[in-house]
Write a protein that holds these residues in place. Structure first.
Motif, PDB file in Angstrom:
ATOM      1  N   THR A 120       9.874   6.701 -13.659  1.00 40.89           N
ATOM      2  CA  THR A 120       9.764   5.918 -12.429  1.00 40.89           C
ATOM      3  C   THR A 120       8.796   4.762 -12.677  1.00 40.89           C
TER       4      THR A 120
ATOM      5  N   ILE B 273      -1.542   8.707  -7.404  1.00 38.63           N
ATOM      6  CA  ILE B 273      -0.740   9.163  -8.548  1.00 38.63           C
ATOM      7  C   ILE B 273      -1.274   8.532  -9.828  1.00 38.63           C
TER       8      ILE B 273
ATOM      9  N   ALA C 273       5.636   9.923  -4.533  1.00 40.93           N
ATOM     10  CA  ALA C 273       4.888   8.803  -3.961  1.00 40.93           C
ATOM     11  C   ALA C 273       5.823   7.870  -3.193  1.00 40.93           C
ATOM     12  N   ALA C 274       7.075   7.751  -3.655  1.00 46.44           N
ATOM     13  CA  ALA C 274       8.037   6.848  -3.015  1.00 46.44           C
ATOM     14  C   ALA C 274       8.245   7.219  -1.552  1.00 46.44           C
TER      15      ALA C 274
ATOM     16  N   ASP D 283      10.517   9.585  -6.833  1.00 46.15           N
ATOM     17  CA  ASP D 283       9.352  10.445  -7.039  1.00 46.15           C
ATOM     18  C   ASP D 283       8.693  10.682  -5.681  1.00 46.15           C
TER      19      ASP D 283
ATOM     20  N   ALA E 288       5.076   5.839 -13.726  1.00 48.68           N
ATOM     21  CA  ALA E 288       4.470   6.919 -12.945  1.00 48.68           C
ATOM     22  C   ALA E 288       4.459   8.225 -13.738  1.00 48.68           C
TER      23      ALA E 288
ATOM     24  N   GLY F  54      -5.172  -1.858  -7.378  1.00 47.81           N
ATOM     25  CA  GLY F  54      -4.770  -0.526  -7.809  1.00 47.81           C
ATOM     26  C   GLY F  54      -3.899   0.197  -6.793  1.00 47.81           C
TER      27      GLY F  54
ATOM     28  N   PRO G 244      -0.292   3.771   2.214  1.00 47.45           N
ATOM     29  CA  PRO G 244      -0.794   3.318   0.913  1.00 47.45           C
ATOM     30  C   PRO G 244      -0.920   4.459  -0.101  1.00 47.45           C
ATOM     31  N   VAL G 245      -0.581   4.170  -1.337  1.00 49.54           N
ATOM     32  CA  VAL G 245      -0.719   5.122  -2.442  1.00 49.54           C
ATOM     33  C   VAL G 245      -1.504   4.426  -3.551  1.00 49.54           C
ATOM     34  N   ARG G 246      -2.529   5.099  -4.065  1.00 46.89           N
ATOM     35  CA  ARG G 246      -3.342   4.509  -5.122  1.00 46.89           C
ATOM     36  C   ARG G 246      -2.856   4.967  -6.499  1.00 46.89           C
ATOM     37  N   MET G 247      -2.891   4.041  -7.462  1.00 49.24           N
ATOM     38  CA  MET G 247      -2.533   4.363  -8.848  1.00 49.24           C
ATOM     39  C   MET G 247      -3.811   4.470  -9.674  1.00 49.24           C
TER      40      MET G 247
ATOM     41  N   GLU H 274       5.508   5.457   0.234  1.00 48.11           N
ATOM     42  CA  GLU H 274       5.732   4.011   0.172  1.00 48.11           C
ATOM     43  C   GLU H 274       6.779   3.611   1.224  1.00 48.11           C
TER      44      GLU H 274
END
Lengths: 232, 232
Positions: free
Chosen positions: B141, A133, A192-193, A190, A163, B149, A201-204, A196
């Motif tokens: 959010t 995200i 991505a939550a 959102d 986000a 990251g 894993p979620v990358r920013m 989580e």
């Protein structure tokens, strides 16, 4: 390949307008038409699933889709009660067109200033990591306030990001996440939550400051100014 | 009575401009001139203390103060190394003009769109409670991101507010807070944090969405759009 779900089933209560905010005009075109145009123009996007309130399908066809010429078919999907229900309807519809390993982007209909480059970056990152995200590092001071209006603490803004969307995921992974969330009656802020909570894993990645969410009348003026500046 | 410290000693590194951001023009006038004008126009403000970098006192007189006619004397104060040092220089200067129980407002020089009504509300609240700041409830959010990251968690935005300025305090109380902070080598994100660390209550009141902090080139365009809309 990647496809996109554009979520536009919100009622826009904060807009003080009879029409939901995604239908308001920004520089001569409805906000939602502009959002769709960005994804329609992007060579990496195959299908576009537009989720709207069940009662607004016809309105949307006449007032949103009629305003531009489309390269791609825009598939209208009736949304659900909450935002997360609407996204899930979009995921189910997308499942009929996509492979499990394809990337699905989930984007707010009220973020019309999303850049082509950001869409490209989100797809590339999700192809590599499965979930990605965009966001902006917090620059304001954040305060926690109690119900009496007194400040409880200053929240460290170190490593805090706001986000944005599009949020990009492998279709299989986000669908599993949603099923887990619904089974456990989790409420989501959102998309991505979902992952989580599921422990994935979620990358920013860095988003774009122009990519604002239009939720108040001031935001429409801000968006118009940003648009003018982008087009210069 | 109340007086105001306008803090404008920042270097504006984020602006990608040779000139600090407070000196850039917004609709024909420097940002800082506009900020000062709002406080100069406010009937509840007695003295204005403008804190700038020591090397920019003359520049400021010639390029900022010369751009408008002032009702009040604007007292120029050379700032310190960090923002908190600059505010403290402002507090020391203000001490020569004010009583201990008077209210001092501390405002960012790069928030030119602050409304008269917000200044009035901050003064009234600080007179009652001793310490008051304006803010906006978080609507995005928030994510905590690690150094690789990856998203660590979604931060609950319940009761989280973005702090704005002017932050209003009884002079005695905020001066004591700063002395405590300096004695304990505390680093501060904003002025209210001084009192929070000192254990004194600070009230949060609703700020104004127009009251943005100009820190990037995009912000200047946004501010111009908001200004146009306000003046309509």
């Amino acid at each position: 390949m990647a496809s996109a779900i554009i979520v536009a089933a919100g009622s826009g209560l904060r807009m003080k307008s009879a029409r939901p905010k995604q239908y308001l005009e920004l520089a001569g075109l409805p906000v939602l038409t502009r959002t769709l145009m960005v994804f329609d123009d992007h060579p990496g996007i195959e299908n576009i699933f537009l989720v709207v309130s069940p009662g607004e399908i016809e309105f949307c066809r006449e007032k949103i889709l009629s305003k531009a010429r489309w390269e791609k078919e825009i598939i209208l999907v009736p949304g659900g009660k909450e935002r997360q229900d609407s996204v899930y309807e979009g995921l189910k519809a997308a499942g009929g067109y996509m492979e499990d390993d394809d990337i699905i982007l989930i984007h707010d209909g009220v973020r019309p200033l999303v850049a082509q480059e950001l869409i490209t970056a989100c797809i590339a990152c999700a192809e590599k990591s499965g979930a990605c995200i965009p966001g902006i590092p917090a620059s304001d001071t954040l305060k926690q306030v109690n119900s009496d209006g007194m400040i409880v603490s200053t929240v460290s803004r170190e490593n805090i990001w706001f986000a944005q969307t599009p949020q990009a995921f492998s279709l299989k992974r986000i669908r599993e996440g949603f099923e887990y969330a619904f089974a456990n009656r989790l409420s989501l802020t959102d998309d991505a939550a979902v992952l989580e909570m599921y422990g994935l894993p979620v990358r920013m990645i860095p988003g774009n400051r122009n990519n604002i969410k239009i939720t108040t009348p001031e935001d429409l003026h801000i968006a118009a100014a940003l648009l003018e500046n982008i087009e210069k």
